[in-house]
Design a protein around this motif. Structure first.
Motif, short mmCIF file in Angstrom:
data_model
loop_
_atom_site.label_atom_id
_atom_site.label_comp_id
_atom_site.label_asym_id
_atom_site.label_seq_id
_atom_site.Cartn_x
_atom_site.Cartn_y
_atom_site.Cartn_z
N GLN A 289 -16.98 10.08 42.40
CA GLN A 289 -17.46 10.13 41.01
C GLN A 289 -16.72 11.18 40.20
OE1 GLN A 289 -21.63 10.75 41.74
NE2 GLN A 289 -22.15 8.59 41.43
N ALA A 290 -16.44 12.31 40.83
CA ALA A 290 -15.68 13.36 40.13
C ALA A 290 -14.28 12.88 39.79
CB ALA A 290 -15.63 14.62 40.99
N GLN A 291 -13.64 12.16 40.71
CA GLN A 291 -12.30 11.62 40.43
C GLN A 291 -12.35 10.56 39.33
OE1 GLN A 291 -9.28 11.29 43.71
NE2 GLN A 291 -11.14 11.04 44.92
N CYS A 292 -13.35 9.69 39.40
CA CYS A 292 -13.48 8.66 38.36
C CYS A 292 -13.69 9.29 36.99
CB CYS A 292 -14.64 7.71 38.69
SG CYS A 292 -14.35 6.65 40.13
N MET A 293 -14.46 10.36 36.93
CA MET A 293 -14.74 11.01 35.66
C MET A 293 -13.50 11.73 35.13
SD MET A 293 -17.67 13.81 34.79
CE MET A 293 -17.05 14.88 36.09
N SER A 294 -12.78 12.45 36.00
CA SER A 294 -11.61 13.21 35.54
C SER A 294 -10.45 12.28 35.17
CB SER A 294 -11.17 14.19 36.62
OG SER A 294 -10.80 13.49 37.80
N LYS A 295 -10.29 11.18 35.91
CA LYS A 295 -9.19 10.25 35.66
C LYS A 295 -9.58 9.07 34.76
CE LYS A 295 -7.11 11.20 40.17
NZ LYS A 295 -6.66 10.61 41.47
N ARG A 296 -10.87 9.01 34.40
CA ARG A 296 -11.39 7.91 33.57
C ARG A 296 -11.06 6.55 34.21
NH1 ARG A 296 -13.31 11.95 32.06
NH2 ARG A 296 -13.80 12.59 29.94
N VAL A 297 -11.43 6.40 35.45
CA VAL A 297 -11.13 5.19 36.22
C VAL A 297 -12.23 4.15 35.99
CG1 VAL A 297 -10.73 4.24 38.51
CG2 VAL A 297 -9.87 6.52 37.94
N ARG A 298 -11.85 2.96 35.58
CA ARG A 298 -12.77 1.83 35.50
C ARG A 298 -12.69 1.07 36.82
NH1 ARG A 298 -11.47 -0.56 29.43
NH2 ARG A 298 -12.00 1.35 28.27
N ILE A 299 -13.53 1.46 37.73
CA ILE A 299 -13.37 1.01 39.11
C ILE A 299 -13.65 -0.48 39.27
CG2 ILE A 299 -15.73 1.49 39.87
CD1 ILE A 299 -14.45 2.77 42.37
N HIS A 300 -14.45 -1.06 38.39
CA HIS A 300 -14.73 -2.50 38.51
C HIS A 300 -13.46 -3.34 38.40
CE1 HIS A 300 -18.88 -1.20 37.80
NE2 HIS A 300 -19.27 -2.39 38.22
N GLU A 301 -12.57 -2.94 37.53
CA GLU A 301 -11.39 -3.77 37.26
C GLU A 301 -10.49 -3.91 38.48
OE1 GLU A 301 -9.44 -2.05 33.95
OE2 GLU A 301 -11.09 -2.40 32.54
N TYR A 302 -10.51 -2.94 39.38
CA TYR A 302 -9.63 -3.00 40.54
C TYR A 302 -10.20 -3.88 41.65
CZ TYR A 302 -7.43 0.92 38.19
OH TYR A 302 -6.80 1.72 37.27
N PHE A 303 -11.52 -4.06 41.67
CA PHE A 303 -12.12 -4.91 42.70
C PHE A 303 -12.20 -6.36 42.27
CE2 PHE A 303 -13.68 -0.76 44.05
CZ PHE A 303 -13.54 -0.84 45.43
N ARG A 304 -12.24 -6.63 40.95
CA ARG A 304 -12.39 -8.02 40.50
C ARG A 304 -11.21 -8.88 40.92
NH1 ARG A 304 -14.19 -5.73 35.31
NH2 ARG A 304 -16.47 -5.87 35.18
N ASP A 305 -10.02 -8.29 41.02
CA ASP A 305 -8.85 -9.08 41.41
C ASP A 305 -8.97 -9.62 42.83
OD1 ASP A 305 -7.80 -8.55 38.94
OD2 ASP A 305 -6.60 -6.85 39.62
N PHE A 306 -9.74 -8.93 43.68
CA PHE A 306 -9.91 -9.38 45.07
C PHE A 306 -11.15 -10.25 45.25
CE2 PHE A 306 -7.55 -5.37 45.35
CZ PHE A 306 -6.47 -5.74 46.14
N ASP A 307 -11.98 -10.34 44.23
CA ASP A 307 -13.21 -11.14 44.32
C ASP A 307 -13.12 -12.27 43.30
OD1 ASP A 307 -15.71 -12.07 44.90
OD2 ASP A 307 -16.78 -10.48 43.82
N THR A 308 -12.33 -13.27 43.63
CA THR A 308 -12.09 -14.36 42.68
C THR A 308 -13.35 -15.19 42.41
OG1 THR A 308 -11.33 -15.73 44.52
CG2 THR A 308 -9.66 -14.51 43.28
N LEU A 309 -14.26 -15.27 43.39
CA LEU A 309 -15.48 -16.06 43.24
C LEU A 309 -16.64 -15.22 42.67
CD1 LEU A 309 -15.42 -18.11 46.56
CD2 LEU A 309 -14.57 -18.78 44.30
N ARG A 310 -16.39 -13.97 42.36
CA ARG A 310 -17.40 -13.07 41.81
C ARG A 310 -18.67 -13.06 42.67
NH1 ARG A 310 -13.28 -12.17 39.83
NH2 ARG A 310 -12.78 -11.88 37.61
N SER A 311 -18.45 -12.95 43.97
CA SER A 311 -19.59 -12.89 44.89
C SER A 311 -20.12 -11.47 45.05
CB SER A 311 -19.17 -13.42 46.27
OG SER A 311 -18.13 -12.60 46.83
N GLY A 312 -19.35 -10.48 44.62
CA GLY A 312 -19.76 -9.09 44.77
C GLY A 312 -19.40 -8.50 46.11
#
Length: 723
Positions: A289-312
């Motif tokens: 969380q500290a890294q995401c906050m300091s780097k302003r990382v939108r972590i969802h965008e990096y996982f969506r590419d691997f979840d084409t069926l949006r199964s979570g």
């Protein structure tokens, strides 16, 4: 064949280098020493040896004729090193080989491999984990033996020079480097001519007789391929023998360079130093969380590419790949903890990335607030930042204090400004750099730190859970006057946004509490700041008022002022909040009313409805919107100031000097203000000898709200005929 006979019949002419001072070397060149000299040339000058021979070997057999080998050697551009005919014969005999037809050839491939071994080793694709590096050991300078009488004479000369260097505290190497032009380019020859060597010795006050100078030059002269002395002198070997500081610098910088190159860590690697044993899942999530906050990382965008069926859900490999692409690097142990917590119950081999991403995004906001508008948002960001700020404080001990004292003395003696060098590596002004970059800055200034001292500093200023170095804290500990960035980007978290509010910096805009504790004075000073820096305060407040109600919480009010660069004391903030308090909603501030008052320095509102209306110009929009509002001095101090002004006025009148042009040299944009340091420099340049106390009295008399000195007012009081 006829072609080969024609090539073999060529005569290779090699002319020896011309020189005026020649002394025959005692030992002749052997083939091993010749190859070593060639390796030094290849490593120093970064020569690609293979390109000189490939054109002669069309079939890539690795063999060429003797004449072709000699031609290839002649095309290599060595720096002040010439091969003699006997040297070429020695190399030909050493690398002689026979082809499949029994013809005598030269194996240039062996020669190329020997030359390029100084850079790397062959066959690394078979053993990729082998550690290799440049053979910098062969570049160590050497001196040559003289006769016993000459050696005794040189030893006495070196003792004499060594005593002078130590007594006068002279650092020789920079003087020689000024004459070493190649040292400023891609080459590092580290030698100079005899004439320049003599000039440097004379410049630093080392006087030698002609015979003593000749013997000294024979000891440190550069030898050519034939072992004869030339006109060049190895000044680095001379500095090594007479300057102890040079030896400490070389040893320290070599260890620093080794750490900064061979053991260069990944800047983005997320490491938990100082932790042993098993790490809890809470600590791992907090670090992410500290890294995401300091780097302003939108972590969802990096996982969506691997979840084409949006199964979570994603596989473990896909989870690690997404984290790596996002720049969030974890250890295997930490991945196992995440896999254990977010393992899918329906598919045991998958990870619930959506639940993980939602948990990480809580550092920014809480999900599904639209379903529960009255739910209070947990201040996770403030707690993490406050916790990391406490952990970032360096742990001081006697060893660290001694190292800082050593660096502080060098910084003050040499007049080094440290922050700009750290800022070169901190492009985004985060206040943190990697450990390797920190070592490079220290090596650049030659602070003579041993490897142990360097590691101690890195461990002291290394933030927990990361490998980044808080260089602002380091600069602050070295010298508080060296750190103009220490408070510039300090984030302020009020009680409504952060767990604890840090004290606002006062050095950027020094509002004196004794003179600014009423509403009118505070607003006047803010208007001066707004008018001078052209700040649109309203825009910083509107981000917190989505519905444009005209009021925002007190925490957001403080945040908006801080983002606008308006730094106020806690008591001044409370006065403003009480003045513009919104009675309809508790703990809110009517920021629109304040912004209207602040914007009045630029013009009246509603002029589009009455364009012919005449508006009175505000005084703050004059040439100097920050006119001094100095706290009145007591009678004793005022009398002392008048005495100093009379002294300065007498000197100016007797010498018929015009002080204003001296100040204008520092005032390029003609704002008629200079810093206190520049004010003192001008007085010194005009040879107005004042004591530090007298200078401080003048600065206190003419300083303005921003800490600058109004030299126009000063000149008008001491110079009856200003220019």
């Amino acid at each position: 064949t006829d072609v080969e006979d024609a090539i073999a019949s060529r005569q290779v002419v090699v002319r020896p280098v011309s020189r005026t001072h020649v002394t025959q070397r005692k030992a002749d060149h052997t083939v091993e020493s010749l190859i070593l000299d060639l390796q030094k040339q290849v490593l120093t000058n970064r020569i690609r040896v293979d390109e000189a021979f490939k054109d002669f070997d069309k079939l890539r057999s690795g063999l060429i004729s003797e004449s072709q080998f000699a031609s290839g050697l002649g095309s290599l551009k060595f720096q002040k090193f010439t091969l003699q005919p006997n040297h070429i014969e020695m190399l030909v005999d050493w690398y002689t080989a026979t082809d499949s037809y029994g013809v005598k050839k030269v194996s240039y491939v062996r020669f190329v491999n020997d030359m390029e071994s100084v850079f790397t080793e062959k066959g690394l694709e078979k053993t990729p984990l082998r550690t290799v590096g440049l053979r910098t050991d062969i570049l160590k300078t050497e001196t040559y033996d003289l006769s016993d009488a000459e050696e005794a004479r040189v030893s006495a000369l070196l003792d004499k020079i060594r005593t002078m260097i130590r007594t006068r505290r002279i650092l020789l190497k920079p003087f020689f480097q000024d004459f070493d032009r190649a040292n400023k380019g891609i080459y590092q020859t580290q030698y100079t001519t005899r004439a320049r060597f003599e000039r440097v010795l004379g410049y630093v006050g080392i006087s030698l007789t002609a015979n003593d100078f000749t013997v000294l030059c024979d000891k440190y002269s550069v030898r050519d391929a034939g072992g004869n002395t030339t006109e060049n002198i190895r000044y680095n070997a001379f500095c090594r023998d007479v300057d102890s500081l040079y030896n400490e610098s070389e040893n320290a910088n070599s260890s620093i360079a080794h750490n900064a190159t061979s053991n260069m860590p990944n800047v983005n690697t997320f490491i938990k130093p100082g932790k042993s044993g098993r790490i809890s899942i809470e600590e791992v999530e907090e670090d992410i969380q500290a890294q995401c906050m300091s780097k302003r990382v939108r972590i969802h965008e990096y996982f969506r590419d691997f979840d084409t069926l949006r199964s979570g859900n994603v596989t473990k490999g896909q989870f690690q790949s997404a984290m790596t692409i996002a720049g969030l690097h974890l250890d295997p142990q930490e991945y196992e903890l995440l896999f254990e917590k977010y393992q899918s119950t329906a598919r045991p081999d998958s990870i619930r990335w959506l639940a993980f991403a939602d948990a990480m995004d809580e550092v920014f906001t809480t999900k599904r607030l639209e379903q529960d508008p009255g739910k209070s948002h947990s201040n996770l960001a403030g707690s993490i930042l406050n916790k990391r700020a406490v952990e970032a404080q360096p742990t001081m001990n006697e060893e660290v204090a001694a190292i800082l004292k050593k660096i502080r003395e060098l910084v003050q003696t040499r007049g080094i400004q440290l922050p700009p060098f750290f800022k070169d590596f901190d492009r985004h002004n985060h206040g943190r750099i990697s450990a390797a970059q920190f070592e490079q800055v220290l090596a650049r200034h030659q602070f003579n730190l041993t490897e142990r001292e360097l590691h101690t500093l890195v461990d002291c200023y290394k933030e927990l859970r990361t490998r980044s170095i808080n260089y602002r804290t380091f600069v602050r500990d070295i010298d508080s006057t060296e750190n103009p960035y220490a408070n510039q980007n300090t984030k302020t978290f009020s009680s409504g946004y952060g767990a604890a509010r840090q004290a606002a910096p006062t050095n950027l805009w020094p509002l004196k509490p004794s003179a600014a504790l009423d509403v009118e004075t505070i607003i006047s000073q803010i208007q001066s700041k707004v008018a001078k820096d052209r700040i649109r305060v309203r825009e910083f407040m509107l981000d917190s008022d989505k519905l444009r109600k005209g009021y925002i919480p007190r925490a957001k009010f403080r945040t908006g002022l801080d983002m606008a660069g308006i730094k106020l004391e806690e008591q001044q903030l409370q006065i403003l909040e009480a003045q513009f308090d919104n009675p309809r909603v508790a703990n809110t501030v009517n920021y629109m009313e304040l912004c209207d008052i602040l914007d009045s320095v630029f013009g009246d509102r509603g002029l589009e409805k009455d364009p012919t209306r005449h508006t009175a110009a505000t005084q703050l929009l004059g040439r100097h919107p920050l006119q001094s509002q100095i706290t009145p001095l007591d009678d004793e101090t005022e009398s002392a100031v008048q005495t100093v002004l009379g002294k300065v006025q007498t000197l100016i009148r007797n010498r018929r000097m015009h002080p204003k042009p001296y100040f204008q040299d520092y005032d390029k944009i003609r704002k008629e203000r200079v810093t206190p340091t520049q004010f003192g420099s001008v007085l010194d340049k005009m040879q107005i000898n004042l004591t530090p106390k007298e200078t401080q009295l003048l600065v206190a008399q003419f300083v303005d709200e921003r800490g600058d000195v109004d030299y126009k007012l000063f000149c008008s009081m001491i110079d009856p005929n200003p220019v």
